[in-house]
Every structure is written in structure tokens, then in C-alpha cells.
Write a protein that holds these residues in place. Structure first.
Motif, PDB file in Angstrom:
ATOM      1  N   LEU A 282       0.834  -1.207   0.000  1.00  0.00           N
ATOM      2  CA  LEU A 282       0.000   0.000   0.000  1.00  0.00           C
ATOM      3  C   LEU A 282       0.868   1.255   0.000  1.00  0.00           C
ATOM      4  O   LEU A 282       0.633   2.191  -0.777  1.00  0.00           O
ATOM      5  CB  LEU A 282      -0.916  -0.006   1.229  1.00  0.00           C
ATOM      6  CG  LEU A 282      -1.573   1.327   1.609  1.00  0.00           C
ATOM      7  CD1 LEU A 282      -2.560   1.766   0.532  1.00  0.00           C
ATOM      8  CD2 LEU A 282      -2.254   1.223   2.970  1.00  0.00           C
ATOM      9  N   TRP A 283       1.864   1.293   0.855  1.00  0.00           N
ATOM     10  CA  TRP A 283       2.696   2.482   0.975  1.00  0.00           C
ATOM     11  C   TRP A 283       3.526   2.720  -0.285  1.00  0.00           C
ATOM     12  O   TRP A 283       3.556   3.832  -0.822  1.00  0.00           O
ATOM     13  CB  TRP A 283       3.616   2.357   2.192  1.00  0.00           C
ATOM     14  CG  TRP A 283       4.562   3.507   2.348  1.00  0.00           C
ATOM     15  CD1 TRP A 283       5.903   3.515   2.076  1.00  0.00           C
ATOM     16  CD2 TRP A 283       4.239   4.832   2.782  1.00  0.00           C
ATOM     17  NE1 TRP A 283       6.437   4.748   2.321  1.00  0.00           N
ATOM     18  CE2 TRP A 283       5.433   5.587   2.753  1.00  0.00           C
ATOM     19  CE3 TRP A 283       3.060   5.448   3.189  1.00  0.00           C
ATOM     20  CZ2 TRP A 283       5.479   6.918   3.117  1.00  0.00           C
ATOM     21  CZ3 TRP A 283       3.103   6.786   3.553  1.00  0.00           C
ATOM     22  CH2 TRP A 283       4.306   7.500   3.514  1.00  0.00           C
ATOM     23  N   GLU A 284       4.207   1.678  -0.767  1.00  0.00           N
ATOM     24  CA  GLU A 284       5.118   1.836  -1.888  1.00  0.00           C
ATOM     25  C   GLU A 284       4.401   2.067  -3.210  1.00  0.00           C
ATOM     26  O   GLU A 284       4.890   2.806  -4.068  1.00  0.00           O
ATOM     27  CB  GLU A 284       6.022   0.597  -2.006  1.00  0.00           C
ATOM     28  CG  GLU A 284       6.976   0.403  -0.847  1.00  0.00           C
ATOM     29  CD  GLU A 284       8.028   1.491  -0.770  1.00  0.00           C
ATOM     30  OE1 GLU A 284       8.313   2.132  -1.800  1.00  0.00           O
ATOM     31  OE2 GLU A 284       8.577   1.714   0.327  1.00  0.00           O
ATOM     32  N   GLN A 285       3.242   1.453  -3.389  1.00  0.00           N
ATOM     33  CA  GLN A 285       2.583   1.502  -4.693  1.00  0.00           C
ATOM     34  C   GLN A 285       1.446   2.512  -4.779  1.00  0.00           C
ATOM     35  O   GLN A 285       1.060   2.914  -5.883  1.00  0.00           O
ATOM     36  CB  GLN A 285       2.054   0.115  -5.061  1.00  0.00           C
ATOM     37  CG  GLN A 285       3.161  -0.920  -5.256  1.00  0.00           C
ATOM     38  CD  GLN A 285       2.600  -2.254  -5.699  1.00  0.00           C
ATOM     39  OE1 GLN A 285       2.520  -3.193  -4.914  1.00  0.00           O
ATOM     40  NE2 GLN A 285       2.185  -2.341  -6.951  1.00  0.00           N
ATOM     41  N   VAL A 286       0.906   2.925  -3.645  1.00  0.00           N
ATOM     42  CA  VAL A 286      -0.219   3.858  -3.669  1.00  0.00           C
ATOM     43  C   VAL A 286       0.122   5.166  -2.956  1.00  0.00           C
ATOM     44  O   VAL A 286       0.082   6.242  -3.555  1.00  0.00           O
ATOM     45  CB  VAL A 286      -1.488   3.226  -3.049  1.00  0.00           C
ATOM     46  CG1 VAL A 286      -2.643   4.230  -3.055  1.00  0.00           C
ATOM     47  CG2 VAL A 286      -1.887   1.968  -3.806  1.00  0.00           C
ATOM     48  N   CYS A 287       0.452   5.085  -1.682  1.00  0.00           N
ATOM     49  CA  CYS A 287       0.615   6.308  -0.885  1.00  0.00           C
ATOM     50  C   CYS A 287       1.779   7.169  -1.357  1.00  0.00           C
ATOM     51  O   CYS A 287       1.616   8.377  -1.591  1.00  0.00           O
ATOM     52  CB  CYS A 287       0.788   5.950   0.593  1.00  0.00           C
ATOM     53  SG  CYS A 287      -0.654   5.152   1.330  1.00  0.00           S
TER      54      CYS A 287
END
Length: 223
Positions: free
Chosen positions: A46-51
Motif C-alpha cells: 500500500l505504501w510503496e505503490q499507492v501512498c
């Protein structure tokens, strides 16, 4: 990676949903989406690819863009902070101390790391943004961690020489700089964490002789 990467289609859908919620100034909507996506794909993905990509795309120049950026940041922070928390029960710190560099106001990456550690059943002591160097030294003496991760968002706060000196003062500590602010080389015993999976792995990988219960700190003056 600690979790499988999100498929491209899922990333595109997440982009659209989170972006629309932020543009509508719906912070609760952003937080809910962050929770749902973390449950489905895991915090590192979630963090690396979206946020991170969403935050990097916000220029924050005009008044409207600044408001959207604040809603997005706050929604992401709330979602990450709520994730895997149990009312009335807190995980032990696990010998990991997180903090923002002195005068560094942006520390979403630390919230992501704390959430990712909880996902692995581990806790940490997150002291938040803008921690002065003397306060960091004092916290190390009191909490006796085995690992310290210091976040810097911009080169203004990423004072590599100061972090290297701090590591020399505490030779039994594993010291890392995280975030894009560390543009100067981190030399000696200080490592650089470029991604969230790297940061989680570093916090989890502790040699037995570096266990917090066995660390002894000498008399080092505050600096």
C-alpha cells in the motif's frame, strides 16, 4: 518484499478512489480506504505503490492543492495509525525507536513503518516529528532500544554528519536514516533505508547480542 505487490489494475483503482476522497476533502474516506487496502494488500505494498506515488504527485502550489494535500496526509496518517491496533492492548516496543529528524515536520513514513511492524506482530516507540538531538539522546538512554530509525523528508533536515556522530556516540545501536532527505552519504555504521520493506526487515533482524536487555550505554553528553 514482505507482501506481494499489488496488481496494476488494483493500483489504478486505489489511486482513483483515494484521490477522489482527498479532492472531496473527505479525510475519513481516505482513512477508511487506507485501512481496507492495508487489510487486502498489506502495508508495504500500500505504501510503496499507492501512498508514496500519490503524495509525490501533489504539487501543493495553490490553495486548493494545499488543502487536498493536507486531507490526503491526515487521512493516510489516521488510517495507518488505526491499522492493527487493539483497544486496551499495546505491543511492546520491541527495542525499535522511530523519530523525525530535528525540525522535520513530515513523518508519514514513520507511521507506515509502525503500521507495518504491527502487521508483523511487533511494536515500536514512535516519538513523532521534529525531535531535537538532545531529546533523541535522552530517549535512547531511557528506552534502551537496539535500533533507531530517523526520518528526514528534505535535505534541510537530513544532516548526515550529525546522524553519523550520533551513531558513534552509541556504538551498540543500529542506526538508520530513512526518507528522501538524506542526500549526503551516510557513512560508518549508519545505514540508509530506501523502501518500507527494507525498513521493516532492518527493524526485525536483530542479532541476539544486540537485544535491548543487554545494551549498556556509557556517559555520552547531550549534543
Amino acid at each position: 518484499m514482505l507482501t506481494d505487490p499489488m496488481p496494476a489494475e488494483a493500483v489504478q483503482i486505489a489511486y482513483k478512489q483515494v484521490s477522489l476522497a482527498a479532492e472531496d476533502l473527505d479525510g475519513n474516506g481516505v482513512a477508511t480506504l487506507v485501512l481496507d487496502l492495508a487489510d487486502t494488500w498489506g502495508v508495504p505494498a500500500l505504501w510503496e505503490q499507492v501512498c508514496r506515488p500519490l503524495l509525490a504527485r501533489l504539487p501543493g502550489r495553490g490553495a486548493t492543492e494545499v488543502a487536498v494535500e493536507h486531507v490526503l496526509c491526515e487521512g493516510v496518517r489516521v488510517g495507518l495509525d488505526v491499522y492493527r491496533r487493539e483497544p486496551g492492548r499495546s505491543l511492546p516496543t520491541g527495542g525499535v525507536l522511530l523519530a523525525g529528524a530535528e525540525k522535520e515536520a513530515h513523518c508519514l513514513g514513520l507511521h507506515a513503518l509502525a503500521a507495518a511492524l504491527r502487521e508483523q506482530g511487533r511494536g515500536c516507540l514512535n516519538l513523532g516529528p521534529a525531535l531535537p538531538w538532545p531529546a533523541l539522546t535522552s530517549a535512547v538512554y531511557r528506552a534502551r532500544p537496539h535500533t533507531v530509525v530517523l526520518w528526514s523528508q528534505t535535505p534541510v533536515t537530513g544532516r548526515a554528519h550529525r546522524l553519523v556522530r550520533f551513531a558513534r556516540d552509541f556504538p551498540l545501536l543500529r542506526v538508520y536514516g530513512a526518507g528522501p532527505g538524506w542526500i549526503e552519504p551516510l557513512t560508518g555504521r549508519v545505514g540508509h533505508l530506501g523502501t518500507l520493506p527494507d525498513a521493516v526487515a532492518a527493524c526485525l533482524a536483530v542479532a541476539p547480542e544486540r537485544d535491548a536487555h543487554h545494551i549498556r550505554y556509557g556517559s555520552v553528553p547531550y549534543r
